[in-house]
Structure formats: C-alpha cells, structure tokens
Write a protein that holds these residues in place. Structure first.
Motif, short mmCIF file in Angstrom:
data_model
loop_
_atom_site.label_atom_id
_atom_site.label_comp_id
_atom_site.label_asym_id
_atom_site.label_seq_id
_atom_site.Cartn_x
_atom_site.Cartn_y
_atom_site.Cartn_z
N LYS A 61 0.81 -1.21 0.00
CA LYS A 61 0.00 0.00 0.00
C LYS A 61 0.85 1.27 0.00
CE LYS A 61 -4.22 -1.82 1.91
NZ LYS A 61 -5.27 -1.70 2.90
N LEU A 62 2.18 1.10 0.02
CA LEU A 62 3.08 2.25 0.10
C LEU A 62 3.77 2.45 -1.24
CD1 LEU A 62 4.99 2.00 3.49
CD2 LEU A 62 3.36 3.75 2.78
N GLU A 63 3.54 3.61 -1.84
CA GLU A 63 4.13 3.87 -3.14
C GLU A 63 5.66 3.86 -3.06
OE1 GLU A 63 3.62 6.95 -6.86
OE2 GLU A 63 3.25 7.61 -4.82
N SER A 64 6.17 4.47 -1.98
CA SER A 64 7.61 4.67 -1.88
C SER A 64 8.39 3.35 -1.83
CB SER A 64 7.94 5.49 -0.65
OG SER A 64 7.49 4.79 0.48
N THR A 65 7.76 2.29 -1.34
CA THR A 65 8.49 1.03 -1.26
C THR A 65 8.12 0.09 -2.39
OG1 THR A 65 6.83 0.21 0.25
CG2 THR A 65 8.84 1.06 1.23
N HIS A 66 7.27 0.58 -3.31
CA HIS A 66 6.86 -0.28 -4.41
C HIS A 66 8.02 -0.70 -5.29
CE1 HIS A 66 2.39 -0.65 -5.59
NE2 HIS A 66 2.73 -1.36 -4.56
N ASP A 67 9.08 0.11 -5.27
CA ASP A 67 10.17 -0.20 -6.17
C ASP A 67 11.21 -1.14 -5.55
OD1 ASP A 67 10.81 1.66 -4.36
OD2 ASP A 67 11.60 3.16 -5.75
N PRO A 96 24.22 -5.54 3.21
CA PRO A 96 22.96 -4.82 3.46
C PRO A 96 21.76 -5.33 2.64
CG PRO A 96 24.55 -3.40 2.34
CD PRO A 96 25.29 -4.62 2.77
N ASN A 97 21.99 -5.99 1.53
CA ASN A 97 20.86 -6.50 0.75
C ASN A 97 20.19 -7.70 1.43
OD1 ASN A 97 22.77 -5.36 -1.65
ND2 ASN A 97 20.59 -5.23 -2.16
N LYS A 117 16.67 -2.66 -5.16
CA LYS A 117 15.82 -1.67 -5.83
C LYS A 117 15.40 -2.14 -7.21
CE LYS A 117 16.31 2.62 -3.54
NZ LYS A 117 16.84 2.03 -2.30
N SER A 118 16.14 -3.10 -7.76
CA SER A 118 15.83 -3.55 -9.11
C SER A 118 16.31 -4.99 -9.30
CB SER A 118 16.55 -2.66 -10.13
OG SER A 118 17.94 -2.75 -9.90
N LEU A 119 15.85 -5.59 -10.38
CA LEU A 119 16.34 -6.93 -10.73
C LEU A 119 17.85 -6.90 -10.88
CD1 LEU A 119 13.79 -8.02 -13.51
CD2 LEU A 119 13.89 -8.82 -11.14
#
Lengths: 168, 383
Positions: A61-67, A96-97, A117-119
């Motif tokens: 439900k959080l846009e900021s963590t959608h990525d 950290p990942n 943050k990405s594939l």
C-alpha cells in the motif's frame, strides 16, 4: 538461554503482537504489577532478548516502497574446516541486501532473502558478491511476485469488520 | 388494510437492542462495545472442513436430529469437558443455534399459563419466547445479590404453575457465573417442586477464574434438565448457526417433532465444520485467554475511572454501574454515543435489575478498547 514462566511467555506473545502496549496495559492484562513488567522489559533489552521495536507495514500500500524487489536465494556451500558454515554465513549476512539468512536441511544449505531496488541490483549481488565467495558452490534465485502472508499476518484479507455493531 | 396479525405477536415488544442498533448504525466513527460475538473469525480447520464438504457435494439434509457423527462428537466433548453424559442416538438434537433450542424447548414444555422463572438481567430472548409459547414470565431481580439467583428469591417465585427455570451461566449480560453451591440449591428446589431446569451454557468455555460447573453434571439433575450449548461463542462460529439440546429421551422425542417441522435440520456444512472444530481445543484456550486478558485491562480501568464494575467471571461482557452519573441506563447509552462515540447497550433491555447498568463487550481489539476507555473517561470528566 533465558527460561520464561507462563506470564512472561504471555508478555512476549503480547509484545510481538503489539509493541505499543504500555507496561501498565501489559501488567493489567497478564496480572503483574507494571513495575515488574517494566523491569522485565528493561532486563530483556539489556540482555539482547528484545532487539528492537519496529512497525510492520503493508508495503503493497506504500508507493515509496513499491520499487523494492525481494528474492529468495538457495545457496549450496562447501563447508570449511573448523568453522563449518558459520564463517561463510557471517560474511554473507553482513551484506545490506540480505534481509534474512537461514541454514536449512535439504537439497541446499542456506536460504537467503535479499532485497534490492531492481532486478539488476539483486542479480549483481548474486553474481558479484554471493557467487564469488569462496566455497559457495551454486545459487538459485527466486524473485517474489506477490506476498500473501508475512510474519504470521495474512496481508489484505480477513478482519472481523463485518460484525454487526450491536447484537444480543 | 391487511388481513391482520396474531394477537400474541402484538403483545411482544420490539427488541430494545434492535432500536439501539439502528441508532448506532447511523452514527459515524463509533467504537462499538455493543457487539455480542467473538472478534475472531472461525478457526481455519473448521472453515476448511466446510469448504471440503461442499466440494464433495455433501449438501443434503441430515437426519432431523443431526449427523450422528456430529452428535457423537458433541456427546464425547460434553462428557470430557463438563462431565455430563448424554447418548448421541436419542438424547441430543443439533439445532440452528441455541436460539432455536430455547424456542423448541419452551414450546415442548409449556401449557397455556405455565410459569417460567427467569433470573434477570438475562439474555433478551427468553421472555418473548416464553410468551410466544403461551407461558408466563416470572422474573427475579438478581441485582441485589451479585447478579446471581439465590435460593430464597427463587423459592418465593415458585407457585403451583411453575414449570421451569431458565439459567444462563456464564451470563449475558453480566458475565457472572452461578457457583456450584447455588446450582445445587436450584437442583433441590427443582426436585422438590417438580419443575424443569433449562440450562443455557453457551458461554461455558469462557469461564475464567474457576473450572466451569455444568448444571447437567450435578448428581441427580438428569431427569429434569435441558442442557443447551453450541459453537457460536467458544469456537467463534456465530454465523454458522449451530447449537445443541441435550436432555432425556422423553423430552428429545417431543422437541424433535417441532424441530423436524419448523427447521428440519441444521445446515450440513456447519455440522461437518463443527466436528472438525471439536478437534481444535488449543485455539479455544487461546481465544479464552485473549478475552481474559482484555477483561482484566478493561474492567480494571473502568473501576479506576469510577464506574463500579463487578469482575465478570465468564462470557465476554461486563456490566458497569452508571448509577453515580444520575442518568438512566438508556440516557447514559444515548449520551455516550452522541458525545463520546462509544456504543454500549443499556442494561434496561435485559430485564429486571438491569436499570442503572450498561453492557460492554470487551471482545474487541485492544487498541479500540483503550481508545474507548479514553473516550468514556473524558465523557465522565466533562459531566
């Protein structure tokens, strides 16, 4: 290892569910003086039994963590003399990942949950960081497509919101 | 003009709870302590069993008294949990909730003018159902005796027409549990004066401070006892509508005549779910402890803010006195709803002795309970 009595176990259970309950609330609920609850919590914090109090978000439900993207990675290890799996594990879980890291039984050794943050970020972690560690024999990466339940909480499903407001 | 209605139904007042519900439903941002059911959904294994029964096409009627497997499971459960022994073949009927059980019990027992003693405050369905069955309600006010019926009061209510007494313990709305000593007194009175004891024990599993004593487990009570229980409260299965009646065969055979014509049987999928539910007593214990902890907090805080509240020993209600406010229970409930946006049920709807009290249900999320407490406390300070 700290052994807990029945009321202490209940405190742990209540705090895991809801960290915002005060020591007055907790004491009244389980039947202990609030001062006793307070000193228990303080000693658990001091002994590293309580690590921290966090908030569980419904990330979808959080846009900021959608990525952010999560993956489960199976890792096969060649255990090292003397240290077995532990020394390699220490190296991996510092990254950290890495969100969660388990030694498991079965066809492979470590199950690691990573976030990126990405594939590309995750695949780069796997190929450059993880696979290049000596004694890591192989890896298998599974990207998470959808979360249904996390930390014992089913996401976005049932709540008793349909109870009728006043009933006999 | 319609062709008219039964004279009897016109004598039954509409439910006080129903009127209050309409008011609450039209208000916004209300925390409701007026609910009468668990805040847990039915444990998953029971739900899965119902789904599986539907998938298998088990969608038929069952025998009038219910699936024999389900009656066997119930008989084993009440024997093990409460020490009351009933034969699954001829001494148990599975009903559509305890509500249907109360209705058919009264219709099985009562002749016109027969009297039924009802210690009050008590659950709202008894008085109207007694009237509909042609009986007369003889209410006893228990508010001066710790919301427990006592021997003297019952004795003075007994007449030649007394046919039965109805006990609801643990009690809705007060949360009080009738102790063994009083149950024994009632058993003696029932035997000496020859009347039935209708024991509604739907909240039996939700007994907090002491192990629950079932009236049906007392020695010598079997021939004149009708035991009622069900799955709604302890197993969080209110919407499934599943209860049961346990009684001597001569009663069951007669009650079955009404049940078979008016209800036929309870829903088959609910019965399969219930068999599964009875396998999962751990979750029942967990739910009980969760209510108990919320009770401790909620009742403790009500007393701290000056609303005198006897510690309830069972169910998930408490019954604070609002007499200090100088308001009637209905005025209090209406003002609390309007000014503090908290819904409680006026005690007056539960019969004699309920005036001066309100019913609060603490089967609500702890954060909401705390918010409700803050609102009630502010409401009291502003008065």
């Amino acid at each position: 290892m700290t052994k807990l009595n029945k009321k202490e176990k209940e405190l742990v259970h209540l705090l895991k569910e809801n960290a915002r309950l005060s020591s007055e609330d907790l004491g009244q609920m389980v039947g202990l003086p609030s001062s006793k609850v307070q000193s228990l919590i303080q000693s658990w914090q001091k002994d590293g039994i309580i690590l921290k109090h966090t908030t569980l978000f419904n990330e979808e439900k959080l846009e900021s963590t959608h990525d952010t993207i999560r993956a489960l990675i199976e890792v096969s290890i060649r255990p090292e003399k003397k240290t077995g799996f532990d020394a390699i594990a220490r190296r991996i879980c510092k990254h950290p990942n890495v969100i969660d890291h388990y030694l498991i039984s079965g066809n492979y050794d470590f199950l690691i949950i990573v976030e990126g943050k990405s594939l590309q970020e995750i695949s780069s972690f796997v190929s450059n960081t993880l696979a290049s560690i000596e004694n890591v024999r192989s890896t298998g990466t599974h990207f998470i497509l959808k979360k249904y339940k996390e930390n014992g909480i089913a996401l976005g499903t049932e709540e008793m919101e349909n109870r009728i407001l006043v009933s006999a | 003009m319609s062709p008219g209605f039964s004279h009897l139904i016109e004598t039954i007042p509409s439910s006080g709870i129903r009127r209050f519900f309409d008011l609450v439903a039209s208000s916004k941002d209300v925390i409701s302590l007026g609910v009468g059911e668990p805040d847990f959904p039915t444990p998953w294994p029971a739900r899965e069993e119902a789904i599986s029964s539907i998938e298998q096409g088990l969608t038929s009627y069952t025998s009038n008294s219910g699936l024999i497997e389900c009656r066997r499971a119930i008989a084993a459960y009440i024997e093990e949990r409460f020490g009351a022994t009933y034969g699954p073949e001829k001494e148990i009927i599975i009903t559509n909730g305890v509500s249907e059980g109360v209705d058919i019990t009264l219709r099985t027992l009562l002749n016109p003018g027969d009297e039924v003693i009802v210690p009050e405050p008590n659950y709202v369905c008894y008085a109207p159902l007694i009237q509909l069955a042609g009986g007369k309600v003889v209410a006893i006010d228990t508010s001066q005796t710790g919301f427990l019926p006592n021997k003297q009061a019952i004795k003075s209510a007994i007449t030649a027409k007394t046919k039965a007494i109805i006990l609801c313990s643990p009690n809705n709305p007060t949360g009080q549990v009738i102790p063994k000593k009083i149950l024994k007194d009632i058993a003696d009175l029932a035997e000496n004066h020859d009347f039935w004891v209708i024991a509604d024990e739907i909240y039996a599993e939700l007994s907090y401070d002491e192990p629950f004593v079932s009236f049906a487990a007392l020695e010598g009570t079997f021939p004149r006892t009708i035991l009622m229980n069900g799955f709604s409260k302890a197993f969080a299965m209110t919407g499934w509508r599943l209860g049961y009646l346990c009684a001597p065969q001569e009663f069951i055979a007669r009650a079955l005549k009404i049940h078979q014509y008016s209800a036929l049987c309870a829903p088959i999928m609910a019965q399969y779910a219930a068999i599964q539910a009875l396998q999962g007593m751990k979750v029942v214990q967990d739910m009980r402890r969760s209510y108990e902890m919320r009770r401790n907090l909620f009742v403790g805080r009500l007393n701290e803010m000056g609303l005198d509240t006897a510690m309830p020993k069972g169910a998930f209600y408490c019954f604070p006195s609002i007499q200090k406010t100088g308001l009637s229970s209905e005025e209090f409930a209406l003002k609390l709803l309007e000014k503090a946006r908290v819904a409680v049920v006026p005690g007056s709807v539960f019969g004699l002795g309920g005036e001066g009290y309100v019913r609060c249900c603490y089967a609500t999320h702890i954060d909401l309970l705390k918010e409700a407490l803050t609102r009630i406390s502010n409401f009291l300070k502003k008065r």
